[in-house]
Design a protein around this motif. Sequence first.
Motif, PDB file in Angstrom:
ATOM      1  N   LEU A 188       0.850  -1.185   0.000  1.00 57.53           N
ATOM      2  CA  LEU A 188       0.000   0.000   0.000  1.00 57.53           C
ATOM      3  C   LEU A 188       0.883   1.231   0.000  1.00 57.53           C
ATOM      4  CD1 LEU A 188      -2.707   1.542   0.279  1.00 57.53           C
ATOM      5  CD2 LEU A 188      -2.414   1.378   2.761  1.00 57.53           C
ATOM      6  N   GLU A 189       0.664   2.095  -0.982  1.00 56.97           N
ATOM      7  CA  GLU A 189       1.310   3.404  -0.994  1.00 56.97           C
ATOM      8  C   GLU A 189       0.378   4.362  -0.257  1.00 56.97           C
ATOM      9  OE1 GLU A 189       4.292   3.923  -2.013  1.00 56.97           O
ATOM     10  OE2 GLU A 189       4.702   2.143  -3.245  1.00 56.97           O
ATOM     11  N   LEU A 190       0.777   4.756   0.945  1.00 57.64           N
ATOM     12  CA  LEU A 190      -0.064   5.575   1.806  1.00 57.64           C
ATOM     13  C   LEU A 190       0.350   7.040   1.679  1.00 57.64           C
ATOM     14  CD1 LEU A 190      -2.244   5.533   4.114  1.00 57.64           C
ATOM     15  CD2 LEU A 190      -0.315   5.413   5.718  1.00 57.64           C
ATOM     16  N   PRO A 191      -0.501   7.873   1.095  1.00 62.23           N
ATOM     17  CA  PRO A 191      -0.138   9.295   0.988  1.00 62.23           C
ATOM     18  C   PRO A 191      -0.272   9.995   2.333  1.00 62.23           C
ATOM     19  CG  PRO A 191      -2.321   8.920   0.077  1.00 62.23           C
ATOM     20  CD  PRO A 191      -1.786   7.568   0.477  1.00 62.23           C
ATOM     21  N   ALA A 192       0.228  11.223   2.397  1.00 63.47           N
ATOM     22  CA  ALA A 192       0.092  12.035   3.614  1.00 63.47           C
ATOM     23  C   ALA A 192      -1.338  12.546   3.670  1.00 63.47           C
ATOM     24  CB  ALA A 192       1.097  13.179   3.596  1.00 63.47           C
ATOM     25  N   LEU A 193      -2.202  11.807   4.349  1.00 64.67           N
ATOM     26  CA  LEU A 193      -3.630  12.103   4.371  1.00 64.67           C
ATOM     27  C   LEU A 193      -4.015  13.075   5.479  1.00 64.67           C
ATOM     28  CD1 LEU A 193      -4.867   8.443   3.824  1.00 64.67           C
ATOM     29  CD2 LEU A 193      -4.938  10.298   2.150  1.00 64.67           C
ATOM     30  N   ALA A 194      -3.084  13.365   6.389  1.00 60.92           N
ATOM     31  CA  ALA A 194      -3.370  14.256   7.513  1.00 60.92           C
ATOM     32  C   ALA A 194      -2.078  14.926   7.940  1.00 60.92           C
ATOM     33  CB  ALA A 194      -3.975  13.472   8.673  1.00 60.92           C
ATOM     34  N   GLN A 195      -2.213  16.022   8.682  1.00 62.93           N
ATOM     35  CA  GLN A 195      -1.031  16.739   9.159  1.00 62.93           C
ATOM     36  C   GLN A 195      -0.181  15.862  10.072  1.00 62.93           C
ATOM     37  OE1 GLN A 195      -3.622  20.398  10.228  1.00 62.93           O
ATOM     38  NE2 GLN A 195      -1.541  21.190  10.189  1.00 62.93           N
ATOM     39  N   GLU A 196      -0.832  15.111  10.928  1.00 58.94           N
ATOM     40  CA  GLU A 196      -0.136  14.146  11.780  1.00 58.94           C
ATOM     41  C   GLU A 196      -0.722  12.771  11.492  1.00 58.94           C
ATOM     42  OE1 GLU A 196       0.914  17.067  15.592  1.00 58.94           O
ATOM     43  OE2 GLU A 196      -0.468  15.376  15.877  1.00 58.94           O
ATOM     44  N   MET A 197       0.142  11.756  11.457  1.00 62.12           N
ATOM     45  CA  MET A 197      -0.328  10.431  11.076  1.00 62.12           C
ATOM     46  C   MET A 197       0.558   9.360  11.701  1.00 62.12           C
ATOM     47  SD  MET A 197      -1.640   9.503   7.240  1.00 62.12           S
ATOM     48  CE  MET A 197      -0.045   9.326   6.460  1.00 62.12           C
ATOM     49  N   ALA A 198      -0.047   8.237  12.071  1.00 60.87           N
ATOM     50  CA  ALA A 198       0.691   7.098  12.614  1.00 60.87           C
ATOM     51  C   ALA A 198       0.081   5.815  12.070  1.00 60.87           C
ATOM     52  CB  ALA A 198       0.667   7.102  14.137  1.00 60.87           C
ATOM     53  N   VAL A 199       0.911   4.777  11.995  1.00 59.87           N
ATOM     54  CA  VAL A 199       0.496   3.451  11.532  1.00 59.87           C
ATOM     55  C   VAL A 199       0.749   2.459  12.653  1.00 59.87           C
ATOM     56  CG1 VAL A 199       0.913   1.612   9.852  1.00 59.87           C
ATOM     57  CG2 VAL A 199       1.061   4.012   9.134  1.00 59.87           C
ATOM     58  N   TYR A 200      -0.253   1.621  12.935  1.00 58.03           N
ATOM     59  CA  TYR A 200      -0.107   0.596  13.976  1.00 58.03           C
ATOM     60  C   TYR A 200      -0.256  -0.785  13.357  1.00 58.03           C
ATOM     61  CZ  TYR A 200      -0.956  -2.229  18.131  1.00 58.03           C
ATOM     62  OH  TYR A 200      -0.874  -3.198  19.112  1.00 58.03           O
ATOM     63  N   ALA A 201       0.730  -1.651  13.594  1.00 57.12           N
ATOM     64  CA  ALA A 201       0.693  -3.025  13.097  1.00 57.12           C
ATOM     65  C   ALA A 201      -0.065  -3.895  14.104  1.00 57.12           C
ATOM     66  CB  ALA A 201       2.116  -3.552  12.905  1.00 57.12           C
ATOM     67  N   VAL A 202      -1.270  -4.301  13.746  1.00 58.18           N
ATOM     68  CA  VAL A 202      -2.160  -4.990  14.678  1.00 58.18           C
ATOM     69  C   VAL A 202      -1.704  -6.406  14.985  1.00 58.18           C
ATOM     70  CG1 VAL A 202      -4.520  -5.850  15.007  1.00 58.18           C
ATOM     71  CG2 VAL A 202      -4.135  -3.603  13.975  1.00 58.18           C
ATOM     72  N   ASP A 203      -1.356  -7.162  13.929  1.00 62.42           N
ATOM     73  CA  ASP A 203      -1.195  -8.600  14.142  1.00 62.42           C
ATOM     74  C   ASP A 203       0.065  -9.207  13.531  1.00 62.42           C
ATOM     75  OD1 ASP A 203      -1.900  -8.261  11.506  1.00 62.42           O
ATOM     76  OD2 ASP A 203      -3.718  -9.490  11.596  1.00 62.42           O
ATOM     77  N   ALA A 204       0.819  -8.457  12.748  1.00 56.79           N
ATOM     78  CA  ALA A 204       1.997  -9.037  12.099  1.00 56.79           C
ATOM     79  C   ALA A 204       2.955  -7.923  11.697  1.00 56.79           C
ATOM     80  CB  ALA A 204       1.586  -9.836  10.861  1.00 56.79           C
TER      81      ALA A 204
END
Length: 295
Positions: A188-204
């Motif tokens: 997934l190419e995740l663009p800057a969708l918000a001024q602040e952003m974080a990604v959390y790996a739920v299960d792997a």
Amino acid sequence: MSNAPLLLTGHFKDLGGGFTVRRLLPALQQRSVGPFLFFDHFGPVTVQPANEYDVRPHPHIGLATVTYLFSGAILHRDSLGSVQQIEPGAINWMTAGSGIVHSERRPAALASQSYVNHGIQLWAALPLGQEDCPPSFTHTPASAIGQLAVGDATVRVLIGSAFGVTSPVATMSPTLYLDVQLPAGGVLELPALAQEMAVYAVDAAVQLDGQPLAGHTMAVLPPAAPARLQAGATGARLMVIGGAPLDAPRHMWWNFVSSSKERIVQAAHDWEADQMGQVPGDSERIPLPAHRFKP
């Protein structure tokens, strides 16, 4: 300034009865991401009939709780009279504002069954002008949440707007919340969708811009930075949170959030004096912690 993401592994918190959650926010290194200043990941945990994982009535001010389940069920009841069974895929947004009392319990239909509870609970700070707004509760069913394919990923737009889809969940400030599922090796190419952003790996574990991001880890992205996410051999589930930065620092104590220390002191007094309302049909209550807030 480093362009590397800040990695948070969180810590375990016992909510009572042996029910533990992994708490990622707030952290010493990062107090909030967008409006979100509290991030709990609970489960997957098998709830047995003998377990006492119910959360008795307790109060909130100055925030909104956001509950999202991957599996299981929770019965929400509050001092407004709301009664709602929370089920996987739905968004449940409770605005505490000037004050609300709620409980989170096992649904009666599951009292004699074993089942798996797994999900995320967030707290979002309310904007300064809305901290003491009237309380409310809104349930948005799973069927109302937009879902689309983005590259290899399946993305559910839980809150906010992304990839041309806008969630029906109303917020008081720019807010982003996505549920992303990647197949084995998917990108997934995740663009800057918000001024602040974080990604959390739920299960792997996944690869974040070519670097490993372990499971149960949150990566706080640099401001306005896109990200490339790639799953490993098992696939992966990711949560993306973000939004506009907080409009002022917040104080947090127990279940209370406010820009004013004095408001937290008042809320504690009101709860101790039983002046914040009751959950109809639920006479139990969680007392104030022994350690008191010191303004």
